[in-house]
Scaffold this active site. Structure first.
Site, PDB file in Angstrom:
ATOM      1  N   ASN A 222       0.841  -1.197   0.000  1.00 52.59           N
ATOM      2  CA  ASN A 222       0.000   0.000   0.000  1.00 52.59           C
ATOM      3  C   ASN A 222       0.884   1.258   0.000  1.00 52.59           C
ATOM      4  O   ASN A 222       2.083   1.171   0.177  1.00 52.59           O
ATOM      5  CB  ASN A 222      -0.895  -0.006   1.256  1.00 52.59           C
ATOM      6  CG  ASN A 222      -2.235   0.665   0.986  1.00 52.59           C
ATOM      7  OD1 ASN A 222      -2.364   1.468   0.060  1.00 52.59           O
ATOM      8  ND2 ASN A 222      -3.219   0.338   1.792  1.00 52.59           N
ATOM      9  N   PHE A 223       0.243   2.392  -0.191  1.00 54.26           N
ATOM     10  CA  PHE A 223       0.895   3.705  -0.111  1.00 54.26           C
ATOM     11  C   PHE A 223       2.064   3.869  -1.087  1.00 54.26           C
ATOM     12  O   PHE A 223       3.095   4.441  -0.757  1.00 54.26           O
ATOM     13  CB  PHE A 223       1.332   4.011   1.335  1.00 54.26           C
ATOM     14  CG  PHE A 223       0.168   3.938   2.297  1.00 54.26           C
ATOM     15  CD1 PHE A 223      -0.872   4.841   2.195  1.00 54.26           C
ATOM     16  CD2 PHE A 223       0.087   2.936   3.263  1.00 54.26           C
ATOM     17  CE1 PHE A 223      -1.975   4.757   3.047  1.00 54.26           C
ATOM     18  CE2 PHE A 223      -1.002   2.850   4.120  1.00 54.26           C
ATOM     19  CZ  PHE A 223      -2.036   3.773   4.004  1.00 54.26           C
ATOM     20  N   LEU A 224       1.886   3.355  -2.300  1.00 55.09           N
ATOM     21  CA  LEU A 224       2.827   3.665  -3.381  1.00 55.09           C
ATOM     22  C   LEU A 224       2.550   5.102  -3.800  1.00 55.09           C
ATOM     23  O   LEU A 224       1.442   5.438  -4.219  1.00 55.09           O
ATOM     24  CB  LEU A 224       2.580   2.722  -4.569  1.00 55.09           C
ATOM     25  CG  LEU A 224       3.166   3.143  -5.921  1.00 55.09           C
ATOM     26  CD1 LEU A 224       4.692   3.211  -5.874  1.00 55.09           C
ATOM     27  CD2 LEU A 224       2.724   2.189  -7.026  1.00 55.09           C
ATOM     28  N   THR A 258      -3.916  -3.555  -4.580  1.00 52.52           N
ATOM     29  CA  THR A 258      -5.082  -3.121  -5.358  1.00 52.52           C
ATOM     30  C   THR A 258      -4.720  -1.848  -6.104  1.00 52.52           C
ATOM     31  O   THR A 258      -3.829  -1.108  -5.696  1.00 52.52           O
ATOM     32  CB  THR A 258      -6.283  -2.813  -4.446  1.00 52.52           C
ATOM     33  OG1 THR A 258      -5.877  -1.889  -3.439  1.00 52.52           O
ATOM     34  CG2 THR A 258      -6.849  -4.058  -3.801  1.00 52.52           C
ATOM     35  N   LEU A 501      -6.976  -1.529   2.502  1.00 53.41           N
ATOM     36  CA  LEU A 501      -7.189  -0.138   2.913  1.00 53.41           C
ATOM     37  C   LEU A 501      -6.787   0.851   1.825  1.00 53.41           C
ATOM     38  O   LEU A 501      -5.879   0.594   1.076  1.00 53.41           O
ATOM     39  CB  LEU A 501      -6.374   0.140   4.173  1.00 53.41           C
ATOM     40  CG  LEU A 501      -6.657  -0.817   5.325  1.00 53.41           C
ATOM     41  CD1 LEU A 501      -5.690  -0.565   6.470  1.00 53.41           C
ATOM     42  CD2 LEU A 501      -8.096  -0.679   5.810  1.00 53.41           C
TER      43      LEU A 501
HETATM   44  C1  LIG Z   1       1.026   5.684  -9.127  1.00 47.69           C
HETATM   45  C2  LIG Z   1       2.339   6.450  -9.304  1.00 47.69           C
HETATM   46  C3  LIG Z   1       3.296   6.008  -8.197  1.00 47.69           C
HETATM   47  C4  LIG Z   1       2.900   6.105 -10.683  1.00 47.69           C
HETATM   48  O1  LIG Z   1       4.008   6.909 -10.934  1.00 47.69           O
HETATM   49  P1  LIG Z   1       4.403   7.426 -12.416  1.00 47.69           P
HETATM   50  O2  LIG Z   1       5.469   8.413 -12.203  1.00 47.69           O
HETATM   51  O3  LIG Z   1       3.187   7.817 -13.135  1.00 47.69           O
HETATM   52  O4  LIG Z   1       4.915   6.120 -13.176  1.00 47.69           O
HETATM   53  P2  LIG Z   1       6.432   5.661 -13.405  1.00 47.69           P
HETATM   54  O5  LIG Z   1       7.010   6.356 -14.584  1.00 47.69           O
HETATM   55  O6  LIG Z   1       7.183   5.797 -12.135  1.00 47.69           O
HETATM   56  O7  LIG Z   1       6.248   4.101 -13.709  1.00 47.69           O
HETATM   57  C5  LIG Z   1       5.456   3.622 -14.748  1.00 47.69           C
HETATM   58  C6  LIG Z   1       5.185   2.151 -14.532  1.00 47.69           C
HETATM   59  O8  LIG Z   1       4.484   1.975 -13.287  1.00 47.69           O
HETATM   60  C7  LIG Z   1       3.285   1.251 -13.522  1.00 47.69           C
HETATM   61  N1  LIG Z   1       2.256   1.723 -12.590  1.00 47.69           N
HETATM   62  C8  LIG Z   1       1.561   2.877 -12.630  1.00 47.69           C
HETATM   63  N2  LIG Z   1       0.701   2.936 -11.593  1.00 47.69           N
HETATM   64  C9  LIG Z   1       0.848   1.799 -10.907  1.00 47.69           C
HETATM   65  C10 LIG Z   1       0.223   1.280  -9.751  1.00 47.69           C
HETATM   66  N3  LIG Z   1      -0.729   1.950  -9.090  1.00 47.69           N
HETATM   67  N4  LIG Z   1       0.629   0.085  -9.294  1.00 47.69           N
HETATM   68  C11 LIG Z   1       1.593  -0.599  -9.939  1.00 47.69           C
HETATM   69  N5  LIG Z   1       2.215  -0.173 -11.062  1.00 47.69           N
HETATM   70  C12 LIG Z   1       1.842   1.019 -11.528  1.00 47.69           C
HETATM   71  C13 LIG Z   1       2.938   1.571 -14.966  1.00 47.69           C
HETATM   72  O9  LIG Z   1       2.043   0.622 -15.493  1.00 47.69           O
HETATM   73  C14 LIG Z   1       4.297   1.564 -15.606  1.00 47.69           C
HETATM   74  O10 LIG Z   1       4.753   0.245 -15.814  1.00 47.69           O
HETATM   75  P3  LIG Z   1       4.597  -0.470 -17.281  1.00 47.69           P
HETATM   76  O11 LIG Z   1       5.642   0.124 -18.162  1.00 47.69           O
HETATM   77  O12 LIG Z   1       4.805  -1.930 -17.042  1.00 47.69           O
HETATM   78  O13 LIG Z   1       3.226  -0.142 -17.762  1.00 47.69           O
HETATM   79  C15 LIG Z   1       2.132   7.989  -9.216  1.00 47.69           C
HETATM   80  O14 LIG Z   1       1.320   8.411 -10.275  1.00 47.69           O
HETATM   81  C16 LIG Z   1       1.479   8.453  -7.915  1.00 47.69           C
HETATM   82  O15 LIG Z   1       2.142   8.615  -6.915  1.00 47.69           O
HETATM   83  N6  LIG Z   1       0.124   8.671  -7.954  1.00 47.69           N
HETATM   84  C17 LIG Z   1      -0.641   9.085  -6.817  1.00 47.69           C
HETATM   85  C18 LIG Z   1      -0.769   7.964  -5.821  1.00 47.69           C
HETATM   86  C19 LIG Z   1      -1.288   6.673  -6.440  1.00 47.69           C
HETATM   87  O16 LIG Z   1      -2.154   6.666  -7.297  1.00 47.69           O
HETATM   88  N7  LIG Z   1      -0.729   5.552  -5.952  1.00 47.69           N
HETATM   89  C20 LIG Z   1      -1.090   4.236  -6.432  1.00 47.69           C
HETATM   90  C21 LIG Z   1      -2.132   3.677  -5.596  1.00 47.69           C
HETATM   91  S1  LIG Z   1      -2.552   2.067  -6.181  1.00 47.69           S
END
Ligand SMILES: CC(C)(COP(=O)(O)OP(=O)(O)OC[C@H]1O[C@@H](n2cnc3c(N)ncnc32)[C@H](O)[C@@H]1OP(=O)(O)O)[C@@H](O)C(=O)NCCC(=O)NCCS
Length: 501
Positions: A222-224, A258, A501
Site C-alpha cells: 500500500n501507499f505507493l 489493489t 485499505l
Molecule cells: C502511481 C504512481 C506512483 C505512478 O508513478 P508514475 O510516475 O506515473 O509512473 P512511473 O514512470 O514511475 O512508472 C510507470 C510504470 O508503473 C506502472 N504503474 C503505474 N501505476 C501503478 C500502480 N498503481 N501500481 C503498480 N504499477 C503502476 C505503470 O504501469 C508503468 O509500468 P509499465 O511500463 O509496465 O506499464 C504515481 O502516479 C502516484 O504517486 N500517484 C498518486 C498515488 C497513487 O495513485 N498511488 C497508487 C495507488 S494504487
C-alpha cells in the site's frame, strides 16, 4: 489530476448512478444518435431505470449531457487505461499472469509463478538515479511519520478531475502500517540526497491469505506514492523491485495489492458504491449529482435515516469480544475464494478501538450480543478515511466511512433470504451509526455479501473500480460481485473476502 491514469479505484471517486444534471468535460454532445442512446440504455439497466418516464427527447438530451465515463462505467468491468501486454514494459518482466491467460489452463489451478531462491536475492538495493537515496521509515518516530503524512496528503491518490485527494490521518497510518508482525524495512522511502526530503514511498505489512483453500503468507502492499514533480520517470518499477527484494529477504514471496488502473492481470475487480449520509454537502462539493428531474429537498428526504438503530443487542465491540469475533469472522470469511486469515491479535489490532487511545478514532466496530444467550451472533465495522476537497470555497474535506469486515451467523443457513434481511438490518444500522459519528458518505465495494444490500439501502454506483492483484501467484479469476454490466449480482458473490485499505 496531472496523470489521471493513476487513480486508485478506491479513490474519492464520484457517484455516477444519479448523474445527469450538468454537462461534464467529456460529454457526448451531438454525436449520440437515438439508436446509440437506445442501445446504451439497453446495456445499462440502472441508467434505464433512472431515465424511465422521461420520454424519448428528454432522455436523449440528458444522455447527451452526460460524461462518457458515467455511461461506460455501467457497461464494462475492466478497460480503464488497459494497454496490450507488450506495452507494459515493466510488468511484463514480473511474475504476474499475462492478460491472455484464459484461466482454464492447467497452470491456472493455483500456485506460485516463480520459485525464489533466497540465496540468490541481492543483499543490496538497486542504485537510484543520481540525487536520490533509499530510506527506511521509522514510523514510531513522530518526525518521520509526519514526513510520510505530508507526502501522502499532497501527492497521493486523487480522482480523475482533481477535485478530491485522500487524506489518511496519522492515526490511520499507524493502524495500517503497524499491524501484528509489521516490519520497519517494509516502510520504504526515497529521499532527495541533498535536502533529505521524502519524495516517494511504498509500504507493506505481513498477513496471511487463503486462496481457494491454499494458505499463503503475503505482504499487503500500500501507499505507493511519488511526488508530483517526479512522475513519469520510471521510479515506480524501482520502488516495486525494492520492496519485493525486501520481502524476499524475509522469506515472503507473494503479495496482494489493489489499484484503480488495469495492470497485468487483476485476479478480481469490484465496483465502488456510495451511500450519501449528508447529501447536501456531497452535492455542494461536487461528489453527488442532482439527478435529472429531482430536487435538493427530494434528495435529502430520500437519503434520510432513522435516528436509532434497530438490531436488538447491538453495542460497540470491546476487547472481551475478540475471541468470539475471530471465531465468527474466520468461519464467515472461509466462504470466499480469496480471504484474509485473521489471528486473534489481528482481530484485536484491526477491529478494537480503545477509548483511552490518545489518537483519533480510525475504526468503528459493533457486535450483536444475543440478549438471552449472550452469544455474539453478528458484527460489523467501518473505518474512517477523509478526502481533501481541493480548492473549494466552503468545504475543506469529505469524511468517508468505508465498510470494513463484518460477519453474521445467518450466513450459515441455507436460506439466502434470511441472510439478505439480516444484512439489510445490520448495514442500515451501520449507516445510522456512521451518520451519528458525523461521516458524510458511507462507501462499500461489491465484495463479501454486499450485493445483497447495496441497492436496497440506496447506495449509488460509483465510477471507481478496484482491481485486486496477486504478485507471484496464479489462480483462476475470482468473481467481484458484479455481472457483465458491472452491476451488483448475487450470482457473482463468494469471490473476494479481503478488504484492502
Ligand atoms: C502511481 C504512481 C506512483 C505512478 O508513478 P508514475 O510516475 O506515473 O509512473 P512511473 O514512470 O514511475 O512508472 C510507470 C510504470 O508503473 C506502472 N504503474 C503505474 N501505476 C501503478 C500502480 N498503481 N501500481 C503498480 N504499477 C503502476 C505503470 O504501469 C508503468 O509500468 P509499465 O511500463 O509496465 O506499464 C504515481 O502516479 C502516484 O504517486 N500517484 C498518486 C498515488 C497513487 O495513485 N498511488 C497508487 C495507488 S494504487
Amino acid at each position: 489530476m496531472a496523470d489521471n491514469k493513476d487513480t486508485k479505484g478506491k479513490a474519492p471517486a464520484n457517484q455516477t448512478s444519479e448523474s445527469g444534471s450538468s454537462p461534464k468535460p467529456y460529454s457526448i454532445g451531438d454525436k449520440l444518435t437515438p439508436k446509440m442512446a437506445e442501445s446504451l440504455l439497453e446495456n445499462n439497466p440502472a441508467l434505464k431505470n433512472e431515465m424511465a418516464g422521461l420520454g424519448k427527447d428528454k432522455t436523449a438530451e440528458a444522455l447527451r449531457k452526460m460524461d462518457i465515463a458515467d455511461l461506460l462505467t455501467g457497461l464494462a468491468v475492466g478497460g480503464k487505461n488497459q494497454k496490450d501486454m507488450a506495452s507494459y514494459k515493466f510488468w511484463q518482466t514480473q511474475p504476474v499472469p499475462r492478460f491472455d491467460e484464459t484461466g482454464s489452463e492447467p497452470s491456472a489451478t493455483g500456485g506460485p509463478i516463480k520459485m525464489i531462491d533466497p540465496e540468490k536475492v541481492s543483499k543490496e538495493p538497486d542504485a537510484l538515479v543520481e540525487g536520490f537515496e533509499w530510506a527506511t521509515l521509522d514510523l514510531t518516530n513522530e518526525v518521520e511519520l509526519q514526513e510520510l503524512w505530508d507526502l501522502l496528503t499532497y501527492h497521493y491518490v486523487e480522482d480523475d478531475n482533481a477535485m478530491f485527494r485522500f487524506r489518511y490521518s496519522k492515526a490511520f497510518l499507524h493502524w495500517a502500517l503497524m499491524s501484528p508482525g509489521w516490519k520497519k524495512e517494509w516502510h520504504v522511502g526515497v529521499r532527495a540526497t541533498k535536502s533529505k526530503k521524502l519524495v516517494a514511498s511504498i509500504c507493506g505489512v505481513p498477513t496471511e491469505l487463503r486462496v481457494r483453500g491454499q494458505k499463503i503468507k503475503v505482504t499487503e502492499i500500500n501507499f505507493l506514492c511519488i511526488h508530483k514533480k517526479l512522475r513519469s520517470k520510471r521510479l515506480t518499477p524501482v520502488l516495486i523491485k525494492e520492496i519485493t527484494r525486501r520481502c524476499y529477504l524475509n522469506g515472503i514471496y507473494q503479495a496482494i495489492y489493489t489499484a484503480g488502473v488495469v495492470l497485468p492481470t487483476p485476479v478480481s475487480s469490484c465496483r465502488y458504491y456510495h451511500r450519501p449520509l449528508d447529501w447536501l454537502k456531497l452535492y455542494e462539493v461536487g461528489f453527488s449529482p442532482l439527478p435529472h428531474g429531482s430536487t435538493k429537498a427530494r434528495q435529502i428526504t430520500k437519503n434520510h435515516l432513522p435516528s436509532n438503530t434497530s438490531s436488538p443487542g447491538l453495542r460497540p465491540m470491546e476487547l472481551k469480544d475478540v475471541d468470539a469475533v475471530q471465531d465468527l469472522l474466520e468461519r464467515y470469511l472461509r466462504r470466499f475464494d480469496m480471504n484474509q486469515a485473521f489471528t486473534k491479535d489481528e482481530v484485536k489490532h484491526w477491529l478494537v478501538h480503545r477509548d483511552n487511545d490518545e489518537q483519533e478514532q480510525v475504526v468503528w466496530s459493533y457486535v450483536v450480543e444475543d440478549p438471552e444467550t449472550h452469544k455474539i451472533t453478528d458484527f460489523f465495522s467501518f473505518y474512517s478515511l477523509a478526502s481533501t476537497v481541493i480548492q473549494h470555497p466552503k468545504h475543506k474535506d469529505v469524511c468517508a466511512a468505508y465498510l470494513y469486515y463484518y460477519a453474521t451467523e445467518t450466513a450459515f443457513q441455507e436460506d439466502m433470504k434470511t441472510l439478505k434481511d439480516r444484512l439489510q438490518m445490520l448495514m442500515n444500522d451501520a449507516l445510522i451509526l456512521a451518520k451519528k459519528a458525523r461521516f458524510d458518505v458511507f462507501n462499500a465495494l461489491t465484495l463479501h455479501d454486499n450485493p445483497l444490500f447495496l441497492e436496497a439501502l440506496k447506495f449509488g454506483a460509483g465510477d471507481g473500480q478496484l482491481h485486486f492483484y496477486l504478485y507471484n501467484y496464479r489462480t483462476a479469476p475470482i468473481p467481484g460481485g458484479v455481472n457483465e454490466k458491472n452491476l451488483p449480482d448475487e450470482k457473482q458473490m463468494g469471490g473476494v473476502g479481503v478488504v484492502m485499505l
